[in-house]
Design an enzyme around this catalytic site. Structure first.
Site, PDB file in Angstrom:
ATOM      1  N   GLU A  30      40.665  48.365  50.340  1.00 46.56           N
ATOM      2  CA  GLU A  30      39.556  47.403  50.306  1.00 46.56           C
ATOM      3  C   GLU A  30      38.294  48.141  50.721  1.00 46.56           C
ATOM      4  OE1 GLU A  30      39.931  43.908  52.820  1.00 46.56           O
ATOM      5  OE2 GLU A  30      38.211  42.991  51.821  1.00 46.56           O
ATOM      6  N   GLU A  87      44.055  36.002  50.155  1.00 50.74           N
ATOM      7  CA  GLU A  87      44.756  35.370  51.284  1.00 50.74           C
ATOM      8  C   GLU A  87      44.409  33.890  51.278  1.00 50.74           C
ATOM      9  OE1 GLU A  87      43.403  36.489  55.296  1.00 50.74           O
ATOM     10  OE2 GLU A  87      45.233  37.666  55.400  1.00 50.74           O
TER      11      GLU A  87
END
Ligand code: AHR
Length: 649
Positions: free
Chosen positions: A44, A366
């Site tokens: 990320e 998420e």
């Protein structure tokens, strides 16, 4: 026996050697196959992981598209010269450029880089700029300088085109400096427009122009990862939907990749990073290429019409999801489609006519709640009807238990989801106590992707978290449970991957870097030991006919590696005493008389690696003498041991 992770600091090390029950490995009873994807990477752009990190561009705000157009640039003023920021209509993705006008005298712009520029003696640096002359004639005089002004390298670049054109020049640095700056002086009299000012080292990974930092990619390649998850993480979701990650804006020519604010820029008040933006020089094509270089399956995660639920939690109405779903379908075409298709052709135009063989795709990061399920089913239907071979990753939310997890887990199982992504950012105790987590999971349900996990020395998202040996050891113990349950757990990755020492927001992280150096944490060495000693099948390893999951603070798993005909053992002694074990390899007639043993240990639970001591906690490799089919192993206190022994027919 006392639990060392709560008492070792008070007690010190006991150092007592205990006699233990024999451990039995049933080599003749291989169980589940271990997926090639088992141990992988989570990438990320957090902690300056991409811009300022892996992506080797040295100029910050090269296209003047940061919120404040001249951020990162300092004008070296002269009353006879000026700079103007212009905004053009015909290039909405990158509208700003600068117009420099000078009537002579010394005038320039200095770029500060990402917390300085890391440059090395003897390495070539490629400067380039898009420019056009408006009137007169200007020549750029480039100067790479140390903070005290000492010149490290220079070059001249005449701007000689009345139309927008890329001008470039290479020069060599005569010194090594972690905090260099670049002066761009304007010589002559006239006016010129400039955009996309760029400086790259020549020694990138595979020497690709405009490529990635070689030392960082090497650390990844050394892990032999099974997959590469990208581009995140919460960055997929964005603070709001307008800030979400949109892969189509990250491909094609660099100058039309629309810069976006990085969502980690202002996420944590205690770690504000106002100069953190995404240029997408490391975009989806480059991620696929990196995965290919690493021999890893590419695993893109796409926005599913939901912004980060810790921020705005905006969602797209279900009936308006089409463009999001289309992005997913087009991405599969970009990765796998023939060069006759629109997106397959773009891949070819970018230099990769062969498909990238995408097999895995994440729907949302998420996410949680019924709003996620409502959107997941729309994606699933559309993707599976066109590309039934692509396996989808779905979200079990941010926690490994509780109501939110229970809801998603139940729903996704009833939907017969392919692979569920579970996240656990927890204390070391949790990791030690959860080595049995998957022993009772449904063997016939969805597979598990342990998509983000890291043991937290203090608390989730606390800036005081450290990559300690205790945390790494607890992960090693937990991972014996992932490996033992490889029929259910198909993939696992530590998160986050990278952190820049001067620009991080989140700790702990697997690999730390500054502008010139990088090192693997103890956690990195745990991950690497697992992924480079994977094996192809799970073998039962038992003590007293029971799984070894923490009794006497011992954790163990075993695998068979078909290509090398080796038995691989992983043993974690989490106690503060050394343990001696006999290991019987059942069903084996003969072993080669020399095996290998890797040991990762430290007597200090709080030990960390650092730029000064990058390998303080790192594995040692020794030869292991083998007699018959029994091994005698002494496991040091607080140690992780990997053993490889070869079976002879
Ligand atoms: O790894 C850091 C963050 O933790 C990720 O972006 C997110 O998915 C999780 O909450």
């Amino acid at each position: 026996m006392q639990k060392w992770y709560t008492t070792v600091l008070a007690l010190g090390l006991a150092g007592q050697v205990l006699a233990q029950n024999p451990l039995v490995v049933k080599v003749n009873q291989p169980k589940a196959e271990i997926q090639p994807t088992m141990w992988g990477l989570f990438f990320e752009d957090i902690n300056m992981g991409a811009d300022g990190g892996l992506y080797a561009e040295l100029i910050k705000n090269r296209s003047f598209e940061f919120e404040s157009p001249m951020m990162g640039w300092k004008e070296q003023k002269n009353p006879k010269a000026s700079v103007l920021v212009l905004n053009r209509q015909d290039q909405p993705e990158n509208p700003r450029f600068i117009r420099v006008k000078t009537e002579g005298g010394k005038y320039g712009l200095t770029n500060e880089g990402f917390r300085g520029m890391g440059v090395k003696q003897g390495v070539g640096y490629d400067f380039s700029v898009l420019s056009r002359n408006v009137e007169g004639n200007l020549t750029l005089k480039l100067e790479l300088v140390k903070p005290d002004g000492q010149v490290l390298g220079t070059a001249s670049l005449p701007l000689n085109s009345t139309d927008w054109k890329k001008h470039s020049v290479r020069f060599t640095s005569n010194g090594t400096e972690p905090k260099a700056k670049l002066n761009v002086w304007f010589e002559g009299t006239g006016t010129a427009d400039l955009d996309m000012l760029s400086l790259f080292p020549k020694d990138t990974w595979k020497n690709r122009p405009g490529g990635l930092r070689a030392d960082l990619v090497q650390l990844l390649a050394d892990m032999k990862p099974g997959f590469l998850r990208f581009p995140g993480g919460c960055i997929v979701e964005g603070m709001d939907l307008s800030n979400r990650y949109q892969w189509k804006k990250t491909v094609g020519p660099l100058e039309v990749r629309e810069v976006a604010i990085n969502r980690w820029n202002k996420e944590f008040k205690h770690r504000l990073t106002p100069d953190y933006f995404q240029t997408f020089g490391l975009g989806f094509f480059e991620y696929f290429q990196l995965a290919e270089d690493l021999g890893a399956e590419p695993l893109p995660i796409l926005n599913c019409g939901m912004a980060c639920q810790y921020n705005t939690a905006e969602v797209v109405p279900v009936e308006e999801l089409d463009p999001y779903v289309q992005d997913a379908l087009d991405l599969i075409e970009f990765a796998n489609g023939s060069t006759d298709t629109k997106w397959g052709k773009l891949r070819a135009d970018m230099g990769h006519p062969a498909p990238f063989n995408l097999k895995l795709l994440g729907v949302g990061n998420e996410q949680w709640g019924p709003q996620y399920i409502d959107r997941y089913v729309v994606f699933e239907k559309a993707i599976k009807s066109k590309y039934p071979e692509v396996r989808l990753i779905s979200s079990a939310g941010p926690n490994p238990d509780g109501e939110v997890f229970g809801f998603l887990n139940g729903k996704l199982r009833s939907l017969k989801a392919d692979i569920i992504d579970e996240h656990y950012y927890r204390k070391p105790e949790w990791f030690l106590e959860n080595a049995t987590r998957y022993d009772d999971y449904d063997r016939n349900g969805p597979k598990i992707f342990a998509g983000e996990y890291a043991s937290q020395s203090k608390d989730v998202a606390s800036p005081e978290n450290r990559n300690t040996w205790l945390c790494a050891l607890s992960e090693a113990a937990f991972m014996t449970g992932l490996e033992r349950n490889a029929d259910v757990v198909h993939m696992a990755s530590y998160a986050p991957l990278f952190a820049h020492a001067d620009g991080w927001q989140w700790t702990p992280d697997l690999i730390w870097m500054n502008n010139l150096q990088s090192y693997g944490t103890p956690n990195y060495y745990v991950q690497k030991l697992y992924s480079t000693n994977k094996g192809t099948k799970v073998l039962p390893i038992l003590s007293n006919n029971q799984l070894i999951t923490g009794k006497e603070q011992l954790y163990a798993s075993a695998t068979w590696d078909e290509p090398t005909k080796e038995v691989i053992l992983k043993l974690v002694n989490a106690s503060n005493q050394s343990q001696t074990h006999t290991v019987n390899l059942e069903g084996v007639k003969k072993l080669e008389n020399k095996g290998k043993r890797f040991t990762l240990k430290s007597s200090e639970p709080g030990a960390v690696n650092s730029f000064d001591q990058p390998k303080q906690v790192s594995p040692t490799e020794e030869e292991l003498a083998v007699k018959g089919t029994k091994l005698n192993l002494t496991l040091a206190p607080q140690s992780f041991t990997v053993v490889r022994v070869k079976v002879v027919k």
